[in-house]
Design an enzyme around this catalytic site. Sequence first.
Site, PDB file in Angstrom:
ATOM      1  N   CYS B 417       6.459   3.165   8.556  1.00 26.94           N
ATOM      2  CA  CYS B 417       5.642   2.169   9.226  1.00 26.94           C
ATOM      3  C   CYS B 417       6.431   1.248  10.149  1.00 26.94           C
ATOM      4  O   CYS B 417       5.978   0.923  11.244  1.00 26.94           O
ATOM      5  CB  CYS B 417       4.876   1.346   8.195  1.00 26.94           C
ATOM      6  SG  CYS B 417       5.937   0.562   6.980  1.00 26.94           S
ATOM      7  N   HIS B 461       4.079  -2.588   4.030  1.00 30.35           N
ATOM      8  CA  HIS B 461       3.618  -1.917   5.241  1.00 30.35           C
ATOM      9  C   HIS B 461       3.829  -2.841   6.439  1.00 30.35           C
ATOM     10  O   HIS B 461       3.954  -4.046   6.284  1.00 30.35           O
ATOM     11  CB  HIS B 461       2.123  -1.589   5.072  1.00 30.35           C
ATOM     12  CG  HIS B 461       1.621  -0.621   6.097  1.00 30.35           C
ATOM     13  ND1 HIS B 461       2.219   0.606   6.289  1.00 30.35           N
ATOM     14  CD2 HIS B 461       0.583  -0.701   6.966  1.00 30.35           C
ATOM     15  CE1 HIS B 461       1.558   1.238   7.256  1.00 30.35           C
ATOM     16  NE2 HIS B 461       0.561   0.465   7.683  1.00 30.35           N
ATOM     17  N   ASP B 477      -2.926  -0.104  13.596  1.00 28.89           N
ATOM     18  CA  ASP B 477      -1.922   0.440  12.669  1.00 28.89           C
ATOM     19  C   ASP B 477      -1.471   1.791  13.201  1.00 28.89           C
ATOM     20  O   ASP B 477      -2.106   2.805  12.936  1.00 28.89           O
ATOM     21  CB  ASP B 477      -2.528   0.581  11.266  1.00 28.89           C
ATOM     22  CG  ASP B 477      -1.487   1.038  10.272  1.00 28.89           C
ATOM     23  OD1 ASP B 477      -0.327   1.285  10.675  1.00 28.89           O
ATOM     24  OD2 ASP B 477      -1.834   1.146   9.079  1.00 28.89           O
TER      25      ASP B 477
END
Lengths: 311, 669
Positions: B417, B461, B477
């Site tokens: 991430c 994350h 995202d």
Amino acid sequence: MDSEVITEARPLLDRLTDQVGEVILGKEQPIRLALACLLARGHLLIEDLPGVGKTTLAHALAGSLGLQFNRIQFTSDLLPADILGVSIFDQASGLFVFHPGPVFAQLVLADEINRATPKTQSALLEAMEERQVTVEGETRPLPEPFFVIATQNPAYQIGTFPLPESQLDRFLMRVQLGYPDSEAERTLLNGIDRRRMLPQLTPVISPTHLARLQDSVDKVHAAPAILDYLQAILDFSRQSPDIAHGLSPRAGLALLHAARAWALMAGRDHVLPDDVQTVLPAVVSHRLRAVDEGKTQGEVLARQLLQVPVP
Amino acid sequence: MYLPDNLKRYPPAPFLLLLCVSLILLPHLVRIPLWLSFLTFGILIWRGLHDLGRVRLPGRFVRYGIILFGIAGLLFHYHSLIGRQAGTSLLLLLTAMKLMELQSRRDAYVMLFLCYFVVILGFLFSQSIPMTVYMVVLLLALLTTQIFYSHPNASEASWRQLLPHGRLAGRIILQASPLALALFILFPRVTGPLWAMPDEAYSSRTGLSDKMSPGGISRLRNDNSVAFRVKFAGDPPGANQLYWRGIILWRFDGKTWDAPEDHRYYQKDSLIPVAAGGPALDYTVTLEPHEQRWLFLLDTPAVIPENAYLTLERQLLTPKPVDKLLRYRASSYLNYRYEKDVDWRESPRYLALPARVAPKTHNLISTLRARHSTDRELVRAVLRYFYDNPFYYSRTPPLLFDDPVDEFLFETRSGFCEHYASSFTVMMRLAGIPARVVVGYQGGEMNPLSDYMIVRQSDAHAWSEVWLADYGWMRIDPTSVIPPGRIENSDDLRRRQPETRIARELLQQPWILKAYKQARFALDAINNRWNQWVVGFNQKRQTELFGALGYPDIHWRELATLLGLAVTVILLALSWRLFRMPLQKKDPLLQAYDRFCKRLAAVGLEKALSETPAQFAQRVKKHRQDLSHDVDVITRLYQRLRYGRTVSATLMRRLLEQVQQFKPQRHVT
């Protein structure tokens, strides 16, 4: 060790003590010490004034143990040959025949040993140490058991040759009889002459049995703690500022043997510190000499040794 | 003691040394490269066979060869010999190789002291209670080994001495522990670079930090520890809505994202301007202490929890770092749209980039920009780029060096991430779209045994937020566009919830369930204390501790004085004991008799040193007829045991019992 020997030793030795005690009244402790000395194959020095029963004690012991008994009265003109024996020419056979002296007996009473000259004294003392006699190049063994009881008048009496330390060291123990207490004295005064009782003494123990008991003394167990204790005592004697010469290794062994014999007499197969303490004055007091000679007696020094901590 | 024959032939000291080295290696085996594990084990086996007299030790050239090979291997694997992983691996390799040149007792000592040092390596990876216990056990083993070696004739040592030696080692550790405790509490903690753990080490403990440098850490920790627990008032939301907002990172220096504290952006009032697309969701968060100020709320917070600030970036902060379990009520809108605030295109805050960053990416954005005129389309195009090109999700991506963005986008194309969020945000900024990185947690799993959700450190994350002129801030995202087929190590994800799955199968009966839950809570509490007071015992805690004791604002000089004082007192106490102790250890028999004598001394009957036990008993009996039986029995037993011929355990036990029960009273009634 055979527990049998142990179990039978005690009553036997008690009976022995009792029988001798009937003759020498009120002196149980010196009698027991004398017996212990005998069991430990040591020789005994009785030091005391005349007339307290030294000779009677030796007689009584001999009679009760069934030992062949000889008495040598030491005088200033006694010669070594008078003790050891001489070879005399036998005209019938045409040979020299050895005539054994009074030392050839199982129990020898050397009465008033300090009256004889040092030469004569040493003749006996060598025989005591080696348990054999060499006369004219021939070595003759002394009988078994061989036990010398020497008596000595206190050194300050006139006309005596005090034994040197090296000679004293050969006696396992020195005991003092001392005066009887008043009760014993009364019985003594009331009763018959003690010497007359002597022939009536019957042996309580046979010589072979005695030898067996002597053998079992060596097998009495002395624990490491006991050896520690003995060593502490020896060390103390060697380091004390009051004592001129510390105890010899022979003295250490003597202490151990005497303590073992004492333990056996108590019917035990192992030595307790109490045994060491009991025999200690008798074993060491004649071997100790104070730095300030004359003031302090060996007994006092021996009492100092009793202050050594018990490990 | 029963031991297999082979082991019996093995001399204990070298065997124990080998065991210690193996135990030191054990916790690292999963972390060091596989080939290194095999290499070290080969070395251990070689050494073991040598100790048994089967093989010879390698010659000098073979040894040098192995070392060079190992170092080359490490360089190849880690690209460095410095750092936690590489450094540890190197040390372990060298430790194992030291076994290959062990000849004399001196070598063994060097080895042992090396081991004492190497034991500490474990703490670089875990500071948990089990690890600490393991280290203490290791320490015990090492000390025992050292005692074996320091024995004058170590070669004749027998396995029977294992227990006594081990006991001695335990006693040494116990004796040292007050000193260790004093040092731990009193040693002045200084905040500063000297005392700070490297960032890398820190990240293993807390899931998040206020910095993010994609590519710097090549391995994402599978840290299963709990970050926080959430109890929802109603039904929990779906997984794709579980974005736990934490820190906003807006400054980028080419490698690292961070967020310097900026008080201008603190919100004055508690109102959050949001256009909600539904009712707010209420929930309660129980946050594990993380020593930082931020709180985690679902995107986007509707009401500010008590005692918290809100920044203009919708980041929630507490006035003080969270150093104990913190529980707060919160509510969030899951469907929302921020009301338009400032036109962020005019401010450099979310657009600034270092000069000459990512030239290749710049070119890419320029081409994309030419094709897509609106910001919205451009965002979609960039996401499309991630999807169309072979980008992989990997928890062990390659390291990035010079320009993380370019290298990631055009060379490695494998990351997690952080890589995606960072690159995406940079791309947005290059396109002139205000963008920032949000770090928090994504997801969470409901505890099947209970009604709360657990969010773990492994759920950490990072994602992006972009500001669109016609919309305001929008959450993007970029990691989520990577199709599942391109996720490596997906078993990592399955491993995340071990205890709940086992528990579900095992714990059918409610009472077990209850007990298990309680035990877990208890364990949780213990762990919390441990983390707070042992692992996290820093300068602040130290000051707090002394503040609570009535010495606020303690200076490090006072601490140093106190430390010196404490160490002196402890050492004096220990040495006093040492001097009082007899040189040789008393055997239990003497100890028992001593106790007997002491008890009699307490009632006024002291044994003289020159008194024999029998004489003493006699004296005691004279004074205290009531004790005569006990005294007799004890004295007789003691005499038998101490002076008697045979050693008898039965008698010994009886003596111990008797002495135990012997409690003379002072006064005769």
